[in-house]
Scaffold this active site. Sequence first.
Site, PDB file in Angstrom:
ATOM      1  N   GLU A   1       0.006  -3.266   4.662  1.00  0.00           N
ATOM      2  CA  GLU A   1      -1.139  -2.345   4.749  1.00  0.00           C
ATOM      3  C   GLU A   1      -1.239  -1.655   6.107  1.00  0.00           C
ATOM      4  OE1 GLU A   1      -3.817  -0.783   3.970  1.00  0.00           O
ATOM      5  OE2 GLU A   1      -4.062  -1.321   1.884  1.00  0.00           O
ATOM      6  N   ASP A   2      -1.667  -0.403   6.108  1.00  0.00           N
ATOM      7  CA  ASP A   2      -1.867   0.293   7.389  1.00  0.00           C
ATOM      8  C   ASP A   2      -3.347   0.497   7.705  1.00  0.00           C
ATOM      9  OD1 ASP A   2      -2.270   2.256   5.337  1.00  0.00           O
ATOM     10  OD2 ASP A   2      -2.128   3.805   6.884  1.00  0.00           O
TER      11      ASP A   2
ATOM     12  N   SER B   1      -2.639   0.558  -4.292  1.00  0.00           N
ATOM     13  CA  SER B   1      -3.112   1.728  -3.533  1.00  0.00           C
ATOM     14  C   SER B   1      -4.443   2.232  -4.057  1.00  0.00           C
ATOM     15  CB  SER B   1      -2.067   2.847  -3.667  1.00  0.00           C
ATOM     16  OG  SER B   1      -2.589   4.072  -3.235  1.00  0.00           O
ATOM     17  N   ALA B   2      -5.232   2.796  -3.160  1.00  0.00           N
ATOM     18  CA  ALA B   2      -6.504   3.397  -3.557  1.00  0.00           C
ATOM     19  C   ALA B   2      -6.314   4.792  -4.153  1.00  0.00           C
ATOM     20  CB  ALA B   2      -7.421   3.504  -2.331  1.00  0.00           C
TER      21      ALA B   2
ATOM     22  N   LYS C   1      -9.037   5.472   6.249  1.00  0.00           N
ATOM     23  CA  LYS C   1      -7.758   5.004   5.712  1.00  0.00           C
ATOM     24  C   LYS C   1      -8.000   3.882   4.715  1.00  0.00           C
ATOM     25  CE  LYS C   1      -4.598   6.283   9.400  1.00  0.00           C
ATOM     26  NZ  LYS C   1      -3.795   5.795  10.537  1.00  0.00           N
ATOM     27  N   GLY C   2      -7.343   3.962   3.585  1.00  0.00           N
ATOM     28  CA  GLY C   2      -7.472   2.927   2.556  1.00  0.00           C
ATOM     29  C   GLY C   2      -8.715   3.074   1.692  1.00  0.00           C
ATOM     30  N   VAL C   3      -9.614   3.956   2.092  1.00  0.00           N
ATOM     31  CA  VAL C   3     -10.895   4.112   1.405  1.00  0.00           C
ATOM     32  C   VAL C   3     -10.756   5.180   0.311  1.00  0.00           C
ATOM     33  CG1 VAL C   3     -13.305   4.795   1.769  1.00  0.00           C
ATOM     34  CG2 VAL C   3     -12.132   3.397   3.483  1.00  0.00           C
TER      35      VAL C   3
ATOM     36  N   LYS D   1     -11.206  -0.614  -1.601  1.00  0.00           N
ATOM     37  CA  LYS D   1     -10.954  -1.493  -0.458  1.00  0.00           C
ATOM     38  C   LYS D   1     -12.099  -1.279   0.533  1.00  0.00           C
ATOM     39  CE  LYS D   1      -5.940  -0.718  -0.917  1.00  0.00           C
ATOM     40  NZ  LYS D   1      -4.748  -0.098  -0.349  1.00  0.00           N
TER      41      LYS D   1
ATOM     42  N   ASP E   1       0.875  -1.158   0.000  1.00  0.00           N
ATOM     43  CA  ASP E   1       0.000   0.000   0.000  1.00  0.00           C
ATOM     44  C   ASP E   1       0.930   1.230   0.000  1.00  0.00           C
ATOM     45  OD1 ASP E   1      -2.311   1.660   0.446  1.00  0.00           O
ATOM     46  OD2 ASP E   1      -1.705   1.782   2.543  1.00  0.00           O
ATOM     47  N   LEU E   2       0.406   2.374  -0.333  1.00  0.00           N
ATOM     48  CA  LEU E   2       1.259   3.573  -0.402  1.00  0.00           C
ATOM     49  C   LEU E   2       1.107   4.469   0.842  1.00  0.00           C
ATOM     50  CD1 LEU E   2       3.099   5.532  -2.046  1.00  0.00           C
ATOM     51  CD2 LEU E   2       1.005   6.483  -3.016  1.00  0.00           C
ATOM     52  N   ASP E   3      -0.092   5.070   0.962  1.00  0.00           N
ATOM     53  CA  ASP E   3      -0.315   6.056   2.029  1.00  0.00           C
ATOM     54  C   ASP E   3      -0.278   5.390   3.405  1.00  0.00           C
ATOM     55  OD1 ASP E   3      -0.900   8.276   0.238  1.00  0.00           O
ATOM     56  OD2 ASP E   3      -2.781   7.266  -0.205  1.00  0.00           O
TER      57      ASP E   3
ATOM     58  N   THR F   1       1.754   9.957   4.173  1.00  0.00           N
ATOM     59  CA  THR F   1       0.736  10.853   3.614  1.00  0.00           C
ATOM     60  C   THR F   1      -0.596  10.722   4.345  1.00  0.00           C
ATOM     61  OG1 THR F   1       0.598   9.129   1.971  1.00  0.00           O
ATOM     62  CG2 THR F   1       1.543  11.214   1.247  1.00  0.00           C
TER      63      THR F   1
ATOM     64  N   LYS G   1      -5.409   8.068  -6.317  1.00  0.00           N
ATOM     65  CA  LYS G   1      -5.267   8.482  -7.718  1.00  0.00           C
ATOM     66  C   LYS G   1      -4.050   9.387  -7.884  1.00  0.00           C
ATOM     67  CE  LYS G   1     -10.034   7.884  -9.078  1.00  0.00           C
ATOM     68  NZ  LYS G   1     -11.225   8.409  -9.689  1.00  0.00           N
ATOM     69  N   ASN G   2      -3.371   9.666  -6.763  1.00  0.00           N
ATOM     70  CA  ASN G   2      -2.184  10.524  -6.806  1.00  0.00           C
ATOM     71  C   ASN G   2      -0.899   9.713  -6.649  1.00  0.00           C
ATOM     72  OD1 ASN G   2      -3.565  13.174  -6.850  1.00  0.00           O
ATOM     73  ND2 ASN G   2      -4.304  12.574  -4.821  1.00  0.00           N
TER      74      ASN G   2
HETATM   75  C1  BG6 Z   1      -5.723   5.799   0.296  1.00  0.00           C
HETATM   76  C2  BG6 Z   1      -5.743   6.632   1.546  1.00  0.00           C
HETATM   77  O1  BG6 Z   1      -4.455   5.237   0.106  1.00  0.00           O
HETATM   78  O2  BG6 Z   1      -6.053   6.587  -0.841  1.00  0.00           O
HETATM   79  C3  BG6 Z   1      -7.071   7.339   1.701  1.00  0.00           C
HETATM   80  O3  BG6 Z   1      -5.508   5.801   2.667  1.00  0.00           O
HETATM   81  C4  BG6 Z   1      -7.367   8.144   0.435  1.00  0.00           C
HETATM   82  O4  BG6 Z   1      -7.015   8.179   2.827  1.00  0.00           O
HETATM   83  C5  BG6 Z   1      -7.330   7.235  -0.779  1.00  0.00           C
HETATM   84  O5  BG6 Z   1      -8.654   8.764   0.520  1.00  0.00           O
HETATM   85  C6  BG6 Z   1      -7.564   7.986  -2.079  1.00  0.00           C
HETATM   86  O6  BG6 Z   1      -6.486   8.833  -2.302  1.00  0.00           O
HETATM   87  P1  BG6 Z   1      -6.463  10.034  -3.335  1.00  0.00           P
HETATM   88  O7  BG6 Z   1      -5.018  10.463  -3.334  1.00  0.00           O
HETATM   89  O8  BG6 Z   1      -6.870   9.477  -4.669  1.00  0.00           O
HETATM   90  O9  BG6 Z   1      -7.410  11.061  -2.849  1.00  0.00           O
HETATM   91 MG    MG Z   2      -2.754   3.209   3.545  1.00  0.00          MG
END
Ligand code: BG6
Ligand code: MG
Length: 226
Positions: free
Chosen positions: A169-170, A114-115, A45-47, A145, A9-11, A17, A117-118
């Site tokens: 995963e966190d 990762s969820a 988180k993860g959502v 997720k 997972d990333l964040d 982040t 988009k960044n």
């Molecule tokens: C997940 C984060 O990795 O990505 C969430 O844990 C976040 O907090 C989700 O909402 C979507 O991320 P982003 O960067 O597309 O807004």
């Molecule tokens: Mg995460």
Amino acid sequence: MIKKGFIFDLDGVIVDTAKYHFLAWKKLANSIGIDFTEHQNEQLKGVSRIESLKKILKWGDITLSEEDFNRLMADKNTNYLSYIAKMDESEILPDVIKVMQFLIDKKQPMALGSASKNSIEILNKVNLFNQFDAIVDGNAVTKAKPDPEVFLKAAEAIQIKPENCIVFEDSVAGIQAANKANMISIGIGESSVLNEADVVFRDFTEMSLDFLEKLLTTRKSQLKEK
Ligand code: BG6
Ligand code: MG
């Protein structure tokens, strides 16, 4: 030795982040008169971004037009991106590189699951984009997720069967997704929060090379302790 697949997972796992997501969601929630606690943040988180905003609005019992909903999502991301803009390699979490180097030395494929988009922007900022054999992120999936889609796609991309994959995963949602995908789920964070994970470490500094070595030969059903 069977080849394993390692999905990060990333964040909150590779970079911290999660704290920026928290700040951006808190600002947004407060701006529409909704309180936002650490406990609620844990549930985001993860959502995905869209599901996160839906949850916040539900907590505040607020209904918005589609236009306002989209505007708030865009505002949140603009605010979040302003934090990311300042990121560099110093924000890679402790011992992430140790784990990645071990996997590179052992020629084990690595994917991002990762969820966000960044994700590509963040990986470029911290100079880790080239470490991955595959990147599956919020742009590539339709189900958030705890649905296992993101991890199943990552496994497919690195051509490793799900039962031979290990997920770091966190988030609670991410651990549930990994379990549904029949992958080994390694929680990075509080064991009281991530109690559905197969094993939990506070962070990667607690993960020994012996444990990583063990992951190369252990099945999910055998993995009960560190
Ligand atoms: C997940 C984060 O990795 O990505 C969430 O844990 C976040 O907090 C989700 O909402 C979507 O991320 P982003 O960067 O597309 O807004
Ligand atoms: Mg995460």
